[in-house]
Structures are given as structure tokens and as C-alpha cells.
Design a protein around this motif. Sequence first.
Motif, PDB file in Angstrom:
ATOM      1  N   ALA A  57       0.815  -1.220   0.000  1.00  0.00           N
ATOM      2  CA  ALA A  57       0.000   0.000   0.000  1.00  0.00           C
ATOM      3  C   ALA A  57       0.846   1.265   0.000  1.00  0.00           C
ATOM      4  O   ALA A  57       0.566   2.224  -0.732  1.00  0.00           O
ATOM      5  CB  ALA A  57      -0.946  -0.008   1.206  1.00  0.00           C
ATOM      6  N   GLU A  58       1.899   1.289   0.780  1.00  0.00           N
ATOM      7  CA  GLU A  58       2.715   2.493   0.897  1.00  0.00           C
ATOM      8  C   GLU A  58       3.566   2.761  -0.340  1.00  0.00           C
ATOM      9  O   GLU A  58       4.145   3.838  -0.490  1.00  0.00           O
ATOM     10  CB  GLU A  58       3.627   2.395   2.119  1.00  0.00           C
ATOM     11  N   LEU A  59       3.637   1.781  -1.248  1.00  0.00           N
ATOM     12  CA  LEU A  59       4.476   1.916  -2.441  1.00  0.00           C
ATOM     13  C   LEU A  59       3.684   2.271  -3.692  1.00  0.00           C
ATOM     14  O   LEU A  59       4.273   2.479  -4.752  1.00  0.00           O
ATOM     15  CB  LEU A  59       5.222   0.605  -2.707  1.00  0.00           C
ATOM     16  N   ARG A  60       2.381   2.348  -3.599  1.00  0.00           N
ATOM     17  CA  ARG A  60       1.553   2.476  -4.805  1.00  0.00           C
ATOM     18  C   ARG A  60       1.820   3.755  -5.587  1.00  0.00           C
ATOM     19  O   ARG A  60       1.539   3.810  -6.786  1.00  0.00           O
ATOM     20  CB  ARG A  60       0.070   2.377  -4.427  1.00  0.00           C
ATOM     21  N   ASP A  61       2.331   4.770  -4.950  1.00  0.00           N
ATOM     22  CA  ASP A  61       2.607   6.026  -5.653  1.00  0.00           C
ATOM     23  C   ASP A  61       4.023   6.090  -6.217  1.00  0.00           C
ATOM     24  O   ASP A  61       4.417   7.102  -6.797  1.00  0.00           O
ATOM     25  CB  ASP A  61       2.375   7.223  -4.719  1.00  0.00           C
ATOM     26  N   ASP A  62       4.791   5.013  -6.060  1.00  0.00           N
ATOM     27  CA  ASP A  62       6.154   4.984  -6.574  1.00  0.00           C
ATOM     28  C   ASP A  62       6.113   4.819  -8.094  1.00  0.00           C
ATOM     29  O   ASP A  62       5.584   3.830  -8.608  1.00  0.00           O
ATOM     30  CB  ASP A  62       6.933   3.831  -5.933  1.00  0.00           C
ATOM     31  N   ASP A  63       6.669   5.779  -8.810  1.00  0.00           N
ATOM     32  CA  ASP A  63       6.635   5.746 -10.273  1.00  0.00           C
ATOM     33  C   ASP A  63       7.413   4.573 -10.858  1.00  0.00           C
ATOM     34  O   ASP A  63       7.214   4.210 -12.023  1.00  0.00           O
ATOM     35  CB  ASP A  63       7.194   7.056 -10.845  1.00  0.00           C
ATOM     36  N   SER A  64       8.301   3.979 -10.064  1.00  0.00           N
ATOM     37  CA  SER A  64       9.102   2.853 -10.556  1.00  0.00           C
ATOM     38  C   SER A  64       8.404   1.506 -10.367  1.00  0.00           C
ATOM     39  O   SER A  64       8.953   0.466 -10.748  1.00  0.00           O
ATOM     40  CB  SER A  64      10.455   2.818  -9.833  1.00  0.00           C
ATOM     41  N   LEU A  65       7.212   1.539  -9.776  1.00  0.00           N
ATOM     42  CA  LEU A  65       6.495   0.300  -9.489  1.00  0.00           C
ATOM     43  C   LEU A  65       5.207   0.222 -10.301  1.00  0.00           C
ATOM     44  O   LEU A  65       4.398   1.149 -10.305  1.00  0.00           O
ATOM     45  CB  LEU A  65       6.152   0.215  -8.002  1.00  0.00           C
TER      46      LEU A  65
END
Length: 331
Positions: A44-52
Motif C-alpha cells: 500500500a505504501e508503495l503504490r505512488d512509486d513511479d518505478s512500481l
Amino acid sequence: MSDSTVLVTGGAGYLGSILTRQLLDDGHDVVVLDRFLFGDNALAELRDDDSLTIIEGDVRDEDVLEDAVSRADDIVHMAAIVGDPACSDAVDEAIETNLDATVRTKQLAAEHDVSQFVFVSTCSVYGNSETGSMLDETSPVNPVSVYAQTKQLAETSLLEEPMGLDVTALRLATVYGLSPRPRFDLVVNLLTKMAVEQGTGTIFGGDQWRPFIHTRDVARGIRAVLDAPAEDVGGEVFNVGRDDENYTMAEVGKLIDDAVPEADVTVDETVSDDRTYRVTFEKLREATGFVPEIRLPQGIDEIRDALETEAIEDPDSPLHLNHASGGKEVE
């Protein structure tokens, strides 16, 4: 490898959610394909990471699988029905997921010119080792569960017909430790939880051997293989762990007793466990230089502290179990 896009199937799971984070920290673009069978909190905390890039879907769905594979330079295939009870209760699904989908992922990887294909397997393929000696990658396998059998068959298929891929199979030692998607049906995690919450715990047998590895070290080992020259790891099987992290289950119980002094972890010798294996990990160390950093007592302390400080939200949630029984180790 530093600029590659890595597909992690099962990338929201117990191990995948850690590997995903480590690969992002390394500067990779990461594609995760996951069913989110146990919820989506782990990423959930990574969903805004453009690399993911996150793709919700099943590896058995060929259209979804091909979409994910087509985005990747390298693949770490972790998606599976994991554990003995879960596979035994859903044999057809286990075969479809752990074996058939693995073979199809390899075929699609070859069609899309993927470079490295890392398959996450298990030391459970050694099953019941009658010799008592340290097992290496050339030792006979003797899987005694559906889970281990599907993994062993998938290994064979991948390595006998690599289809131009640099295929590497990694047999993980028995995994334990914290994760963004916690599990409390693994033997060390479960026994530590019981010791903290109930002041007790029971080990069946006691003299059976297991090698152990922490979740974060699993991810480090996979990254070491991805970073290694293809000629050193392609077409190979590697055990993943460290030699001095082989313990009898009675020794594991003593370590948990030491970490939670008020608890009493007992050994029931009247119930046996057919699985016993001591494993050497020299081959991976020589090929990549990888040595796990975290020792079992340290990992037990981490689990104890997380439970005592309530750092894990609702540790009794069914989402922390791969199988509804939850009352015994599954790997």
C-alpha cells in the motif's frame, strides 16, 4: 542488471513484498503480478512509486501473465500455493499454479526475450534425508508433500528445457522473520507468537534438522543471483542459506525459550516428523559471495519485540496464515 525492469510474480506476498522494496531501493523498475489473496496492505505504501507497476491477477490467467512478462527484462518467479496444508487441500490448484503456470511463465519469457529467470524453490524438496549428512545441490531429492513435489517438478522442467533463458533455481532454507505481509503459520514465527501470547508451545519430534533463513536475507540472496554474471548462475540450482544456521527443532525451541524466558516450549517426542535435512550452502557463496547476515536468535528477538510492542496489527488475523488451520508449521 542495474537498469533492468524486474517482474516479481507474487510480489505482494510474504517474501515478494520485501524483495520488491529492495529492488526499488536498488534503482530498478519493478512489475508486481499478484492475486492479493491475503490483501493489498503489503504494498500500500508503495503504490505512488513511479518505478512500481502493480498488476492484480492470477499467474494462471495467460493474458494477464503475458502482459506482465512483456514488460520485464528479468523475472523472479515466486507466485505459488505455499505450504504443505494449503497444497494438500487444493491439489489441482497447487499443480496449476506451482507447476503449470511456472512452465508457461518460462515459455512466455523466452518468447519475450527475457534475460534472467530466477525460480524460487525450497529445500523441502530434500524431504526425508536418511543419510544424516549435509546435503548439497547434487544430493538426491525426496519430496514428501504436494508442495515440495510441485516445486521439484517445476525445477526439473525449467532446467531441462531452458529455451534460451538463463534459468536459476533457488532452494530456500526454512524461512522465518518479519515482513510487510506477516505470516504466523511458519514454525519459528508460530512458536515465537505462541510463546509471547500463550506462554507455551509444542515441538513435535525434536531431533529433525532444518536449515533457516530470514526473510530479508532471502531477498538479498535473490538480488545476489540477479547481479551475478550469467555464466556463474545460469542453468544452476543453488541452496540459499548458511551452513551454521542448521538446527534441530529441539534447539529451535531452546532459542525461543531463551528469548521469551517466561514461556515453556516443550518437545513431544511421541509425534514424529518425516522431514529432516541438513543443508550446505557453499555453492551459492562461491558463485556470488552471498552469505546471510541475520542469525536465528536475532530474528526470534525481532518477532518477539514486534509482538510485545503491538507493532503488528491484529497478529491473529487469518490474513497472516497461508492455511486456515494455522496451528502447525506449513513448510
